[in-house]
Design an enzyme around this catalytic site. Structure first.
Site, PDB file in Angstrom:
ATOM      1  N   ARG A  39     -28.108  75.309   9.640  1.00 15.26           N
ATOM      2  CA  ARG A  39     -27.506  76.587   9.266  1.00 15.26           C
ATOM      3  C   ARG A  39     -26.003  76.476   9.531  1.00 15.26           C
ATOM      4  O   ARG A  39     -25.553  75.652  10.314  1.00 15.26           O
ATOM      5  CB  ARG A  39     -28.069  77.750  10.096  1.00 15.26           C
ATOM      6  CG  ARG A  39     -29.542  78.081   9.852  1.00 15.26           C
ATOM      7  CD  ARG A  39     -29.799  78.627   8.462  1.00 15.26           C
ATOM      8  NE  ARG A  39     -31.176  79.089   8.298  1.00 15.26           N
ATOM      9  CZ  ARG A  39     -32.192  78.286   7.940  1.00 15.26           C
ATOM     10  NH1 ARG A  39     -31.999  76.997   7.710  1.00 15.26           N
ATOM     11  NH2 ARG A  39     -33.395  78.798   7.782  1.00 15.26           N
ATOM     12  N   GLY A  93     -36.479  71.446  14.571  1.00 11.37           N
ATOM     13  CA  GLY A  93     -35.072  71.790  14.831  1.00 11.37           C
ATOM     14  C   GLY A  93     -34.088  71.012  13.974  1.00 11.37           C
ATOM     15  O   GLY A  93     -32.883  71.079  14.203  1.00 11.37           O
ATOM     16  N   TYR A 138     -37.549  90.025   1.050  1.00  9.91           N
ATOM     17  CA  TYR A 138     -36.101  90.041   1.315  1.00  9.91           C
ATOM     18  C   TYR A 138     -35.361  89.268   0.227  1.00  9.91           C
ATOM     19  O   TYR A 138     -34.442  89.796  -0.410  1.00  9.91           O
ATOM     20  CB  TYR A 138     -35.854  89.412   2.686  1.00  9.91           C
ATOM     21  CG  TYR A 138     -34.418  89.465   3.165  1.00  9.91           C
ATOM     22  CD1 TYR A 138     -33.849  90.654   3.621  1.00  9.91           C
ATOM     23  CD2 TYR A 138     -33.638  88.314   3.186  1.00  9.91           C
ATOM     24  CE1 TYR A 138     -32.533  90.685   4.094  1.00  9.91           C
ATOM     25  CE2 TYR A 138     -32.320  88.347   3.652  1.00  9.91           C
ATOM     26  CZ  TYR A 138     -31.776  89.535   4.103  1.00  9.91           C
ATOM     27  OH  TYR A 138     -30.474  89.560   4.570  1.00  9.91           O
ATOM     28  N   ASP A 139     -35.787  88.017  -0.018  1.00 10.08           N
ATOM     29  CA  ASP A 139     -35.059  87.156  -0.968  1.00 10.08           C
ATOM     30  C   ASP A 139     -35.053  87.761  -2.369  1.00 10.08           C
ATOM     31  O   ASP A 139     -34.005  87.883  -3.012  1.00 10.08           O
ATOM     32  CB  ASP A 139     -35.717  85.768  -1.052  1.00 10.08           C
ATOM     33  CG  ASP A 139     -35.699  85.030   0.276  1.00 10.08           C
ATOM     34  OD1 ASP A 139     -35.347  85.645   1.293  1.00 10.08           O
ATOM     35  OD2 ASP A 139     -36.051  83.838   0.296  1.00 10.08           O
ATOM     36  N   GLY A 173     -35.898  90.842  -3.153  1.00 11.54           N
ATOM     37  CA  GLY A 173     -35.281  92.174  -3.094  1.00 11.54           C
ATOM     38  C   GLY A 173     -33.772  92.063  -3.259  1.00 11.54           C
ATOM     39  O   GLY A 173     -33.154  92.809  -4.031  1.00 11.54           O
TER      40      GLY A 173
HETATM   41  P1  NAD Z   1     -29.048  94.960  10.954  1.00 10.19           P
HETATM   42  O1  NAD Z   1     -30.537  94.966  10.927  1.00 10.19           O
HETATM   43  O2  NAD Z   1     -28.366  94.917  12.278  1.00 10.19           O
HETATM   44  O3  NAD Z   1     -28.462  96.209  10.171  1.00 10.19           O
HETATM   45  C1  NAD Z   1     -29.094  96.831   9.100  1.00 10.19           C
HETATM   46  C2  NAD Z   1     -28.912  98.331   9.235  1.00 10.19           C
HETATM   47  O4  NAD Z   1     -29.498  98.974   8.096  1.00 10.19           O
HETATM   48  C3  NAD Z   1     -29.591  98.908  10.470  1.00 10.19           C
HETATM   49  O5  NAD Z   1     -28.722  99.770  11.123  1.00 10.19           O
HETATM   50  C4  NAD Z   1     -30.804  99.646   9.899  1.00 10.19           C
HETATM   51  O6  NAD Z   1     -31.236 100.677  10.729  1.00 10.19           O
HETATM   52  C5  NAD Z   1     -30.277 100.090   8.559  1.00 10.19           C
HETATM   53  N1  NAD Z   1     -31.309 100.349   7.539  1.00 10.19           N
HETATM   54  C6  NAD Z   1     -32.350  99.529   7.194  1.00 10.19           C
HETATM   55  N2  NAD Z   1     -33.057 100.086   6.198  1.00 10.19           N
HETATM   56  C7  NAD Z   1     -32.445 101.271   5.892  1.00 10.19           C
HETATM   57  C8  NAD Z   1     -32.708 102.290   4.958  1.00 10.19           C
HETATM   58  N3  NAD Z   1     -33.743 102.225   4.118  1.00 10.19           N
HETATM   59  N4  NAD Z   1     -31.877 103.366   4.922  1.00 10.19           N
HETATM   60  C9  NAD Z   1     -30.821 103.462   5.778  1.00 10.19           C
HETATM   61  N5  NAD Z   1     -30.536 102.518   6.693  1.00 10.19           N
HETATM   62  C10 NAD Z   1     -31.342 101.438   6.756  1.00 10.19           C
HETATM   63  O7  NAD Z   1     -28.597  93.726  10.056  1.00 10.19           O
HETATM   64  P2  NAD Z   1     -27.144  93.117   9.787  1.00 10.19           P
HETATM   65  O8  NAD Z   1     -27.153  91.726  10.261  1.00 10.19           O
HETATM   66  O9  NAD Z   1     -26.111  94.053  10.267  1.00 10.19           O
HETATM   67  O10 NAD Z   1     -27.141  93.083   8.199  1.00 10.19           O
HETATM   68  C11 NAD Z   1     -26.457  94.061   7.424  1.00 10.19           C
HETATM   69  C12 NAD Z   1     -26.554  93.695   5.958  1.00 10.19           C
HETATM   70  O11 NAD Z   1     -25.984  92.384   5.735  1.00 10.19           O
HETATM   71  C13 NAD Z   1     -27.983  93.629   5.423  1.00 10.19           C
HETATM   72  O12 NAD Z   1     -28.009  94.138   4.117  1.00 10.19           O
HETATM   73  C14 NAD Z   1     -28.292  92.157   5.424  1.00 10.19           C
HETATM   74  O13 NAD Z   1     -29.263  91.822   4.468  1.00 10.19           O
HETATM   75  C15 NAD Z   1     -26.940  91.559   5.095  1.00 10.19           C
HETATM   76  N6  NAD Z   1     -26.831  90.161   5.569  1.00 10.19           N
HETATM   77  C16 NAD Z   1     -26.677  89.889   6.907  1.00 10.19           C
HETATM   78  C17 NAD Z   1     -26.599  88.567   7.328  1.00 10.19           C
HETATM   79  C18 NAD Z   1     -26.386  88.199   8.778  1.00 10.19           C
HETATM   80  O14 NAD Z   1     -26.333  87.010   9.092  1.00 10.19           O
HETATM   81  N7  NAD Z   1     -26.214  89.124   9.700  1.00 10.19           N
HETATM   82  C19 NAD Z   1     -26.714  87.536   6.393  1.00 10.19           C
HETATM   83  C20 NAD Z   1     -26.915  87.857   5.062  1.00 10.19           C
HETATM   84  C21 NAD Z   1     -26.944  89.185   4.661  1.00 10.19           C
HETATM   85  N1  UDP Z   2     -35.127  79.758  14.596  1.00 10.32           N
HETATM   86  C1  UDP Z   2     -35.557  79.039  15.699  1.00 10.32           C
HETATM   87  N2  UDP Z   2     -35.858  79.726  16.838  1.00 10.32           N
HETATM   88  C2  UDP Z   2     -35.706  81.065  16.949  1.00 10.32           C
HETATM   89  C3  UDP Z   2     -35.253  81.799  15.816  1.00 10.32           C
HETATM   90  C4  UDP Z   2     -34.977  81.109  14.652  1.00 10.32           C
HETATM   91  O1  UDP Z   2     -35.692  77.801  15.655  1.00 10.32           O
HETATM   92  O2  UDP Z   2     -35.988  81.610  18.040  1.00 10.32           O
HETATM   93  C5  UDP Z   2     -34.784  79.012  13.363  1.00 10.32           C
HETATM   94  C6  UDP Z   2     -35.409  79.557  12.094  1.00 10.32           C
HETATM   95  O3  UDP Z   2     -36.694  78.996  11.888  1.00 10.32           O
HETATM   96  C7  UDP Z   2     -34.402  79.106  11.041  1.00 10.32           C
HETATM   97  C8  UDP Z   2     -33.067  79.160  11.780  1.00 10.32           C
HETATM   98  O4  UDP Z   2     -33.391  79.136  13.165  1.00 10.32           O
HETATM   99  O5  UDP Z   2     -34.657  77.781  10.665  1.00 10.32           O
HETATM  100  C9  UDP Z   2     -32.259  80.419  11.473  1.00 10.32           C
HETATM  101  O6  UDP Z   2     -33.107  81.519  11.647  1.00 10.32           O
HETATM  102  P1  UDP Z   2     -32.609  83.016  11.522  1.00 10.32           P
HETATM  103  O7  UDP Z   2     -33.810  83.893  11.631  1.00 10.32           O
HETATM  104  O8  UDP Z   2     -31.501  83.245  12.465  1.00 10.32           O
HETATM  105  O9  UDP Z   2     -31.957  83.121  10.073  1.00 10.32           O
HETATM  106  P2  UDP Z   2     -32.418  82.631   8.604  1.00 10.32           P
HETATM  107  O10 UDP Z   2     -33.677  81.830   8.682  1.00 10.32           O
HETATM  108  O11 UDP Z   2     -32.587  83.881   7.851  1.00 10.32           O
HETATM  109  O12 UDP Z   2     -31.277  81.792   8.182  1.00 10.32           O
END
Ligand code: NAD
Ligand code: UDP
Length: 314
Positions: free
Chosen positions: A213, A209, A147-148, A150
């Site tokens: 974030r 904990g 992910y990171d 990518g």
């Molecule tokens: P989500 O998992 O709810 O939504 C992602 C959507 O993308 C889903 O509907 C999934 O089915 C679709 N998808 C995945 N792979 C696909 C592919 N190959 N082709 C077509 N569709 C595909 O996640 P989200 O929280 O809504 O995140 C949306 C975007 O924002 C992502 O790119 C994510 O990395 C980015 N983002 C989200 C957060 C957050 O806190 N929610 C933080 C940082 C970045």
């Molecule tokens: N986390 C947790 N319990 C859970 C899910 C997540 O303590 O049930 C922690 C996780 O280890 C991270 C933080 O909460 O330190 C945020 O996690 P999340 O998966 O929401 O997002 P990201 O790590 O990508 O910021």
């Protein structure tokens, strides 16, 4: 209609994507919602289906797709660690091949493209709070790397298409965002804690904990996305998030309190490479977009708890 755009939202059936599709329709745009339904669902967009300006496309962005549009929002990618680690190679393909395909489309049809990057590009940051000029501290070979790295490669593609091909590309770096329409089994911390608290299950704290974030409510994020797409001569990257910082333990206590839950805390192993702290510096978003979040954690949690209460009672 004047000022109405033809818009493609990849990942449009996901958590953020579905809120974005709704906002775009509310502003009279024509919305093409593209999704492969890996983590997204039709339930998220059910209320949009009857709108004549809305179309749903089942497609995977790792394969080419052609459509005439003015704007592309590239949001397709699983965002929760459990989902993006389920098939890490696919996560890389979505970020790299998928972004490449969307940039190719943007170039061909001369569309503006906004890419959803992430605070994860900073990895486990050694600079706090994180500014856009910080290059990050990222493990290239760990469980989170698909992910990171990518997302980092996707940012590189966005910038190279801008420099070499003159594509009108924009990058936002989203910090932890939450709200209604997250999946109950999404695995991210806010939805996990709320669902656990409402069901009286143990609240799963990873590690002790003390990691922090900063949580942004979905409406604030959608607002800054709309400002960014409309902004001329600013491509980012720009941090989008709420700078109020909380430990995971504080979040758990808040959720228990707000739900009047009898749930107990249960401490689990900390996942590898879990960032110890995260807080956006949002000066750039304030300066360029005149944006800062309005919804504080408690208010956002109240709305999200309400959503999950309804969801669980159905
Ligand atoms: P989500 O998992 O709810 O939504 C992602 C959507 O993308 C889903 O509907 C999934 O089915 C679709 N998808 C995945 N792979 C696909 C592919 N190959 N082709 C077509 N569709 C595909 O996640 P989200 O929280 O809504 O995140 C949306 C975007 O924002 C992502 O790119 C994510 O990395 C980015 N983002 C989200 C957060 C957050 O806190 N929610 C933080 C940082 C970045
Ligand atoms: N986390 C947790 N319990 C859970 C899910 C997540 O303590 O049930 C922690 C996780 O280890 C991270 C933080 O909460 O330190 C945020 O996690 P999340 O998966 O929401 O997002 P990201 O790590 O990508 O910021």
């Amino acid at each position: 209609m004047k000022n109405s755009k033809r818009v493609l939202v990849t990942g449009g059936a996901g958590f953020i994507g579905s809120h974005l599709c709704k906002r775009l329709l509310d502003e009279n745009h024509e919305v093409m919602c593209l999704d492969n339904f890996f983590t997204g669902s039709k339930d998220n967009i059910l209320d949009l289906m009857d709108n004549k300006r809305f179309e749903l496309i089942r497609h995977d962005i790792t394969h080419q797709y052609f459509i005439e549009v003015d704007w592309i929002f590239n949001f397709a990618c699983p965002a929760s660690p459990i989902h993006y680690q389920y098939n890490p190679i696919k996560t890389l393909k979505t970020n790299i091949l998928g972004t490449l395909n969307m940039l190719g489309l943007a170039k061909r049809v001369k569309a503006r493209i906004l890419h959803a990057s992430t605070s994860e590009v900073y990895g486990d940051p050694q600079e706090h709070p994180q500014t856009e000029s910080y290059w990050g501290h990222v493990n290239p070979i760990g469980l989170r790397s698909c992910y990171d790295e990518g997302k980092r490669a996707a940012e590189t593609l966005m910038m190279d298409y801008k420099r070499e091909q003159k594509v009108d590309s924009k990058i936002i770096r989203i910090f932890n965002t939450f709200g209604p329409k997250m999946r109950a089994d999404d695995g991210r911390v806010v939805s996990n804690f709320i669902v656990q608290a409402l069901q009286g299950d143990d609240i799963t704290i990873y590690g002790d904990g003390s990691q922090t974030r900063s949580f942004c409510y979905i409406d604030d994020l959608i607002e800054v996305i709309m400002r960014m797409i409309a902004k001329e001569d600013f491509s980012g990257p720009v941090n989008t998030g709420n700078p109020d910082e909380f430990t995971i333990l504080e979040l758990a206590q808040k959720v228990i309190e707000m739900t009047n839950s009898k749930s107990k805390l249960s401490f689990k192993e900390l996942p590898s490479d879990d960032p110890t702290q995260r807080k956006p510096d949002i000066s750039l978003a304030k300066e360029k977009l005149g944006w800062e979040p309005k919804v504080n954690l408690e208010e956002g949690l109240t709305r999200t708890i309400e959503y999950f209460e309804k969801w669980l009672s159905n």
